[in-house]
Structures are given as C-alpha cells and as structure tokens.
Write a protein that holds these residues in place. Structure first.
Motif, PDB file in Angstrom:
ATOM      1  N   LEU A  17       0.863  -1.176   0.000  1.00 18.40           N
ATOM      2  CA  LEU A  17       0.000   0.000   0.000  1.00 18.40           C
ATOM      3  C   LEU A  17       0.896   1.221   0.000  1.00 18.40           C
ATOM      4  O   LEU A  17       1.783   1.351   0.841  1.00 18.40           O
ATOM      5  CB  LEU A  17      -0.909   0.022   1.225  1.00 18.40           C
ATOM      6  N   VAL A  18       0.667   2.126  -0.963  1.00 12.16           N
ATOM      7  CA  VAL A  18       1.467   3.335  -1.105  1.00 12.16           C
ATOM      8  C   VAL A  18       0.569   4.537  -0.852  1.00 12.16           C
ATOM      9  O   VAL A  18      -0.495   4.670  -1.459  1.00 12.16           O
ATOM     10  CB  VAL A  18       2.072   3.423  -2.527  1.00 12.16           C
ATOM     11  N   ALA A  19       0.978   5.401   0.062  1.00 13.29           N
ATOM     12  CA  ALA A  19       0.222   6.608   0.377  1.00 13.29           C
ATOM     13  C   ALA A  19       1.094   7.820   0.092  1.00 13.29           C
ATOM     14  O   ALA A  19       2.172   7.963   0.681  1.00 13.29           O
ATOM     15  CB  ALA A  19      -0.241   6.605   1.828  1.00 13.29           C
ATOM     16  N   ASP A  20       0.674   8.641  -0.827  1.00 15.05           N
ATOM     17  CA  ASP A  20       1.402   9.859  -1.185  1.00 15.05           C
ATOM     18  C   ASP A  20       2.862   9.569  -1.530  1.00 15.05           C
ATOM     19  O   ASP A  20       3.776  10.303  -1.138  1.00 15.05           O
ATOM     20  CB  ASP A  20       1.331  10.882  -0.051  1.00 15.05           C
ATOM     21  N   GLY A  21       3.094   8.472  -2.243  1.00 14.73           N
ATOM     22  CA  GLY A  21       4.431   8.160  -2.719  1.00 14.73           C
ATOM     23  C   GLY A  21       5.288   7.362  -1.771  1.00 14.73           C
ATOM     24  O   GLY A  21       6.428   7.045  -2.091  1.00 14.73           O
ATOM     25  N   THR A  22       4.776   6.977  -0.599  1.00 13.18           N
ATOM     26  CA  THR A  22       5.563   6.228   0.373  1.00 13.18           C
ATOM     27  C   THR A  22       4.863   4.920   0.705  1.00 13.18           C
ATOM     28  O   THR A  22       3.656   4.908   0.978  1.00 13.18           O
ATOM     29  CB  THR A  22       5.748   7.052   1.662  1.00 13.18           C
ATOM     30  N   ALA A  23       5.621   3.814   0.678  1.00 14.06           N
ATOM     31  CA  ALA A  23       5.065   2.516   1.037  1.00 14.06           C
ATOM     32  C   ALA A  23       4.756   2.488   2.532  1.00 14.06           C
ATOM     33  O   ALA A  23       5.629   2.712   3.352  1.00 14.06           O
ATOM     34  CB  ALA A  23       6.046   1.410   0.680  1.00 14.06           C
ATOM     35  N   VAL A  24       3.501   2.186   2.884  1.00 11.33           N
ATOM     36  CA  VAL A  24       3.096   2.202   4.290  1.00 11.33           C
ATOM     37  C   VAL A  24       2.541   0.864   4.759  1.00 11.33           C
ATOM     38  O   VAL A  24       2.238   0.701   5.941  1.00 11.33           O
ATOM     39  CB  VAL A  24       2.044   3.304   4.549  1.00 11.33           C
ATOM     40  N   GLY A  25       2.374  -0.088   3.877  1.00 11.90           N
ATOM     41  CA  GLY A  25       1.852  -1.398   4.270  1.00 11.90           C
ATOM     42  C   GLY A  25       2.339  -2.458   3.316  1.00 11.90           C
ATOM     43  O   GLY A  25       2.495  -2.208   2.121  1.00 11.90           O
ATOM     44  N   TRP A  26       2.604  -3.653   3.843  1.00  8.48           N
ATOM     45  CA  TRP A  26       3.163  -4.725   3.024  1.00  8.48           C
ATOM     46  C   TRP A  26       2.549  -6.054   3.440  1.00  8.48           C
ATOM     47  O   TRP A  26       2.244  -6.286   4.605  1.00  8.48           O
ATOM     48  CB  TRP A  26       4.675  -4.832   3.226  1.00  8.48           C
ATOM     49  N   THR A 182       0.087  10.051   6.706  1.00  3.82           N
ATOM     50  CA  THR A 182       0.922   9.121   5.942  1.00  3.82           C
ATOM     51  C   THR A 182       2.236   8.867   6.649  1.00  3.82           C
ATOM     52  O   THR A 182       2.699   7.726   6.745  1.00  3.82           O
ATOM     53  CB  THR A 182       1.187   9.685   4.536  1.00  3.82           C
ATOM     54  N   GLU A 183       2.868   9.920   7.160  1.00  7.68           N
ATOM     55  CA  GLU A 183       4.130   9.759   7.875  1.00  7.68           C
ATOM     56  C   GLU A 183       3.949   8.870   9.105  1.00  7.68           C
ATOM     57  O   GLU A 183       4.791   8.015   9.405  1.00  7.68           O
ATOM     58  CB  GLU A 183       4.672  11.122   8.296  1.00  7.68           C
ATOM     59  N   THR A 184       2.844   9.072   9.811  1.00  9.62           N
ATOM     60  CA  THR A 184       2.581   8.257  10.988  1.00  9.62           C
ATOM     61  C   THR A 184       2.453   6.787  10.617  1.00  9.62           C
ATOM     62  O   THR A 184       2.974   5.903  11.306  1.00  9.62           O
ATOM     63  CB  THR A 184       1.302   8.745  11.695  1.00  9.62           C
ATOM     64  N   GLU A 185       1.751   6.510   9.500  1.00  9.91           N
ATOM     65  CA  GLU A 185       1.636   5.130   9.035  1.00  9.91           C
ATOM     66  C   GLU A 185       3.003   4.529   8.729  1.00  9.91           C
ATOM     67  O   GLU A 185       3.284   3.378   9.078  1.00  9.91           O
ATOM     68  CB  GLU A 185       0.754   5.068   7.786  1.00  9.91           C
ATOM     69  N   VAL A 186       3.841   5.312   8.083  1.00 13.25           N
ATOM     70  CA  VAL A 186       5.185   4.829   7.743  1.00 13.25           C
ATOM     71  C   VAL A 186       5.965   4.498   9.011  1.00 13.25           C
ATOM     72  O   VAL A 186       6.606   3.444   9.118  1.00 13.25           O
ATOM     73  CB  VAL A 186       5.946   5.876   6.903  1.00 13.25           C
ATOM     74  N   LEU A 187       5.916   5.383   9.987  1.00 10.21           N
ATOM     75  CA  LEU A 187       6.677   5.183  11.223  1.00 10.21           C
ATOM     76  C   LEU A 187       6.194   3.954  11.978  1.00 10.21           C
ATOM     77  O   LEU A 187       7.000   3.125  12.413  1.00 10.21           O
ATOM     78  CB  LEU A 187       6.577   6.429  12.102  1.00 10.21           C
TER      79      LEU A 187
END
Length: 499
Positions: A17-26, A182-187
């Motif tokens: 899952l990519v949110a605003d250009g960053t992978a946040v889920g796999w 989105t950043e929070t999801e990435v972290l």
C-alpha cells in the motif's frame, strides 16, 4: 493518494500500500490461492488506484501487451481480472517490466545442482551475484524505465506510485509541524516490522511534533526464555534502527539518543526529527528491506555468500560499542557446533522452558486476532541449527552433523564491550542494521539467542572464540529462493501512543 500495488511472481504475490508516494503497508499471498487479490482488496479497500506489475518474458524486449507478458507466467493476467471483479470502480494501471529479462542470455546457465524448468518459467536456481554492478548483491532489474535513485531503486511500491502520481518519495513527506497521517503510518509500520525475539514485540511509540520516543514494555516477560530481559531490550533496539531509517526516508535528519532519561528506565530511545534532508540511496535500500525482512528457519541454498557481502554486512553492524564478527571456518565453527548441541540437549529436557514455549505458540492461527506469539506453522520442530527455538520434537543431530551444516553457512556473532541494558539495546540496533543490509544484498537471515541465555555456554563461546566482549546474538546468513512469510504483528492501537 493511496495506491495498492500487486507484484505477482511465480510462487507468490507481493502486495504494498502506497500513500502519497511512500510505502506504508506490506504483505504477501500465495498466487495459487484464488482469493489472494480479493483478500488484498478487503484489507486495503480505501484506495484511489491499483497498479499491477507484469514481467514480460516473450521474445520482444520492448513494451508488451498482456498476452505477451503471460508467456512468462500464465497466472499473471489473473490479478487484473480479479481486480476488475473485486473493485470495478477503481482505476487499474499495468506496469510492464521489460527490463527484467532484457539482458538475460538466450540459454540461461546455473550453478551445479540448480534446477531449470523449460518453457521460460521461473526457476528455483541460486541467483547469481553481479559484483560488477553492486558488490555482493544479486541481480535485480528495475521496473520498466523508472527513474533511479543513486546506484539502485526504491521499493517497487514507491516506483509504481511515482508512475501514477508523478512524485518522489520525499515530496510532501517532511513538514515543519506535526507528522502527517501518511508519515505516521510509515513510522508505525516500520517499527512493527522490526525483528522481535520470540515475537514479543515489547515496544510502544510516542509521537511528538519533532520527536519520537520508543518505550519498552517491561511488563511483558518470558522468564524461561529471556530471564534477564536481554532479548526484550535488543528487540527494542531493532525497532529504533527501523525508525531511524524511516525518518531518513521521510526526508528528515534523525538524531538518536539511547536510554536518555535515567528517571524513566522504560524510555529506550529518543529520535529527534531534525531539519529536512533528502534520503540517500543507502537509506532507500534499507527502507525497502524492512518489508522483506523475515526470519529464515530453514536450510539455505547451496551457494556461498561472497566475502564482499559479508564485509558490508559486518561494517553496517559495527556501531559504537558493538562488533559484528564473522565466525571463522574450521575451529571456530566446530566450537559453535559443540555449544549449540549442548544447549539444545538442555532445552529439550527443560520442562519449564517447554511449557512456556507451548503456551506462547499459536495453535489456531485462523482465529488468532492479537499480533503476538509464535505461529505453529512458522516455527515447526525442524532441526538444529535451523529451528531456532528448541522443542521436544526438534531433531538433534550429532555435533559433527551440526558442524557440517554450519560450515555450509555464514555465521556472525554480535559482541558488546559490556553487558548492561544499554549494550543489549545497542546489540539489537546493530543486528537490525546488519540484517537490513543483508536483505538488500539479496540474502536472508535468522538469529539465535537462546543458547546465550545459558551462562556456561556464553562464557565458553566468549573464551573459545577469544571474543573482545560479551556475545549477544548469533546470526545465520545465506541465500533462499523462497520468500519467508512475516509473523503476526500488533495492531496500530497497541503500539502507537500520542501524548
């Protein structure tokens, strides 16, 4: 913009899952499962688009259509068809990868003992190392003509999102104020994908405007497996390493301070999110490896790890206060084999240890809802040294056989100057840095800590290998043709705390 990316291979389909250009889920699904795509759509239903990768395996080395792509794998047209049925209102984009086969010879060659299927199908052959391109790294082609970053590429999910929304990985990521959703999801995703000994996941994350605080859940205890809490502290150190990479990938310069407040011993680390700074190629590599890292509890392929790769892994794992040292072939491998045999005999006969292990094993994985514990399917009884945790049914070969198995692998030991809680945290931090480098080089790994909880074993290892300090972790490294599924993980609400 949220994009679901599907990367179908021969045995499995990787989903991001990519949110605003960053992978946040796999995640990953067995491609033979007819409900794989539907499960992915149900898991992440709120998406703006879906991207599907096709590896073109026909004779034409140029953009191709679906029928030509299916020459490489007849199952690959199935995901977009399933998407059309499961999400008819969501735009679907096909990403044709014509570069993957572009430089392959007409007649592939393999190492001795490899298998090659005829007809253009993917094979279970030890992948070759292209040291001219990247020392120690397996050959790994890009997705189409996607732009490169440094010597290589960010993860597939990011590339696919870039094609759809035309942004880079850092655009819109680092902001002066609070972290974005989105950043929070990435972290959080990066932290929860950290290795956790016994899958305890003993961490909490406080997120402030410009600071992350990692806290250890000291109430989570496995007294038979980790009586002094060394593995729990090391697991938190590994989470810190992942968060540091995530902050860099989000375009901010992190400042890591371990055990910063003596008055709050549960605080493992503070990570200050500093000024804006573009991630380096190495940052992107390590970030992409977070999603692919998993413990490999099986034999490796019969393919030696190049010395240059082992050197890179050791250098990455060498942080202040920690040495990542290669166990040398011959006498040192024989020492480790003898000690592993003694430790395995002890744990097989230890009733309290076996009862705790049984209680911590997930039997009904379908009904299991919380994200901790050891899935029975992921930790079969196995054999030494591949099994990791020793069960009553674990096969215990003689010392000579264990030595022969270890001699065919690469083994590192992480050594700290002292044996305090700070050293345990540093060891986990160093271990994860080395592990991510190994994954980025196309390798897999697994760690062994259980034998080191027996002080006579630990003392003998330190003396017989003439180590400079205290051994904290043993890491097996090698190649595998099959992906290792990730274990269960805690839900976001169990981990994230915003003061």
């Amino acid at each position: 913009m949220r994009v679901l990316t599907l990367n179908p291979g021969s045995p499995s389909m990787k989903v991001s899952l990519v949110a605003d250009g960053t992978a946040v889920g796999w995640t990953a699904w067995d491609l033979a499962d007819p409900g794989a795509v539907a499960q992915s759509i149900r898991r992440w239903s709120d998406v703006d688009a879906i991207a599907v990768r096709f590896v073109h395996g026909g004779e034409q080395k140029a953009p191709a259509n679906c029928s030509q792509a299916s020459n490489n794998s007849p199952r690959w047209p199935e995901p977009p068809a399933a998407v059309a049925g499961g999400a008819p209102d969501v735009p679907v984009v096909a990403c044709f990868d014509t570069a993957f086969h572009a430089e392959m010879p007409e007649v592939p060659t393999t190492r001795s003992g490899g298998r090659l299927q005829r007809g253009g199908q993917a094979t279970k052959v030890p992948r070759q190392v292209d040291e001219r391109r990247y020392p120690g790294r397996r050959r790994n082609r890009s997705v189409g003509d996607a732009p490169r970053s440094g010597k290589d590429l960010p993860p597939l999910a990011v590339i696919a999102a870039n094609r759809l929304i035309g942004s880079s990985i850092v655009e819109g990521a680092a902001m002066a104020g609070d972290w974005t959703k989105t950043e929070t999801e990435v972290l959080v995703q990066s932290m929860t994908r950290a290795p956790s000994v016994h899958n305890l996941q003993p961490w909490l994350l406080d997120i402030g405007p410009d600071e992350l605080v990692v806290r250890e859940r000291t109430e989570l205890r496995l007294p038979q497996h980790d009586p002094l809490g060394r593995d729990r502290a090391a697991s938190c150190g590994a989470a810190v390493a992942n968060l540091e990479v995530a902050v860099r990938t989000l375009g901010r310069a992190p400042g890591v301070e371990l055990l910063p407040d003596p008055a709050r011993p549960d605080v493992v680390a503070r990570i200050a999110a500093g000024t804006a700074a573009a991630p380096t190629a190495a940052d992107l590599h390590r970030f992409g490896a977070i999603a692919r890292r998993a413990s490999h509890r099986a034999p490796f392929e019969d393919a030696p790890v190049p010395a240059v790769a082992l050197r890179l892994i050791g250098e990455t794992g060498a942080v202040p206060g920690v040495e990542a040292r290669l166990v040398r072939p011959g006498r040192e491998v024989a020492v480790v084999a003898r000690l592993l045999h003694v430790a395995a005999e002890h744990f097989k006969a230890d009733g309290a240890y076996q009862r705790e292990l049984s209680l911590w094993t997930i039997r009904d994985e379908q009904a299991h809802r919380h994200g901790v514990g050891l899935p029975a399917s992921r930790v079969p009884a196995g054999s030494v040294p591949w099994a990791g945790l020793i069960r009553r049914a674990t096969e215990l070969p003689d010392t000579a056989e264990i030595e022969a198995r270890l001699a065919a692998e690469s083994l590192l030991v992480f050594v700290t100057a002292d044996d305090t809680r700070a050293d345990h945290v540093r060891a986990g931090y160093a271990m994860e840095r080395a592990w991510l480098t190994a994954v980025d080089l196309g390798l897999v790994a697994a760690v062994l800590t259980q034998p080191l909880h027996l002080e006579p074993i630990r003392a003998a290892l330190r003396a017989d290998l003439t180590l400079s300090g205290f051994p904290q972790v043993l890491m097996r490294v090698g190649y595998s043709s099959e992906p290792d599924p990730a274990g269960p993980r805690r839900a976001v609400e169990e981990v994230l705390h915003q003061p």
